[in-house]
Design a protein around this motif. Sequence first.
Motif, short mmCIF file in Angstrom:
data_model
loop_
_atom_site.label_atom_id
_atom_site.label_comp_id
_atom_site.label_asym_id
_atom_site.label_seq_id
_atom_site.Cartn_x
_atom_site.Cartn_y
_atom_site.Cartn_z
N ARG A 8 0.84 -1.20 0.00
CA ARG A 8 0.00 0.00 0.00
C ARG A 8 0.87 1.25 0.00
N ALA A 9 1.88 1.28 0.84
CA ALA A 9 2.80 2.44 0.90
C ALA A 9 3.55 2.60 -0.41
N THR A 10 3.96 1.50 -1.02
CA THR A 10 4.67 1.56 -2.30
C THR A 10 3.76 2.10 -3.40
N LEU A 11 2.52 1.63 -3.45
CA LEU A 11 1.56 2.12 -4.45
C LEU A 11 1.35 3.63 -4.29
N GLN A 12 1.19 4.06 -3.06
CA GLN A 12 0.98 5.49 -2.79
C GLN A 12 2.22 6.30 -3.17
N ARG A 13 3.39 5.77 -2.86
CA ARG A 13 4.65 6.46 -3.20
C ARG A 13 4.82 6.55 -4.72
N THR A 14 4.49 5.48 -5.44
CA THR A 14 4.60 5.50 -6.90
C THR A 14 3.65 6.54 -7.49
N ALA A 15 2.44 6.62 -6.96
CA ALA A 15 1.47 7.62 -7.44
C ALA A 15 1.98 9.04 -7.19
N THR A 16 2.55 9.27 -6.03
CA THR A 16 3.10 10.59 -5.70
C THR A 16 4.29 10.91 -6.59
N THR A 17 5.13 9.92 -6.84
CA THR A 17 6.28 10.11 -7.72
C THR A 17 5.82 10.39 -9.15
N PHE A 18 4.71 9.78 -9.56
CA PHE A 18 4.13 10.06 -10.88
C PHE A 18 3.85 11.57 -11.03
N ILE A 19 3.28 12.17 -10.00
CA ILE A 19 3.02 13.62 -10.03
C ILE A 19 4.33 14.39 -10.09
N ASP A 20 5.34 13.96 -9.32
CA ASP A 20 6.66 14.60 -9.37
C ASP A 20 7.23 14.54 -10.79
#
Length: 144
Positions: A8-20
């Motif tokens: 779950r944390a990895t999925l959320q981090r990947t989504a946030t990195t997508f915005i970055d």
Amino acid sequence: MADFKELRATLQRTATTFIDCCNKHTVDAILSLRADNCKHTHLPSSLDIGTYNNAEYGAFYGRFANMMKDCTCWIVDDKEMVVDVESRKVVMHAKNKGNTPLGEYENEYMWILTMTGDGKMIEEIVEFCDSAKAIELMKKHQAK
């Protein structure tokens, strides 16, 4: 349970990195989190943009990347981000605003990202944007 929380944390981090990556405004950055088989679908279908593989999306995005350099994309409220660990999907609401050579630009998006099994790469992107704003920008871009 730790694996569930970690994914779950990895999925959320990947989504946030997508915005970055969106905020770097380069084709390399925008493609950097995409799996080789990633498909990117633009909605609503009335925009007639369709679905792209990575090479096609890189060419599409490349036409607009330099124009968007002074724009910023952000997640509206990360507490509203929906993370479905079982399906490896993240749904998020984002906005984009800034100045372009064609004038001020502002848009709003809902993104559905489907990740790889480990949650670190994106296999599918469904992008739903404010079509009126997108059409306005495309018309200005074509007229220049």
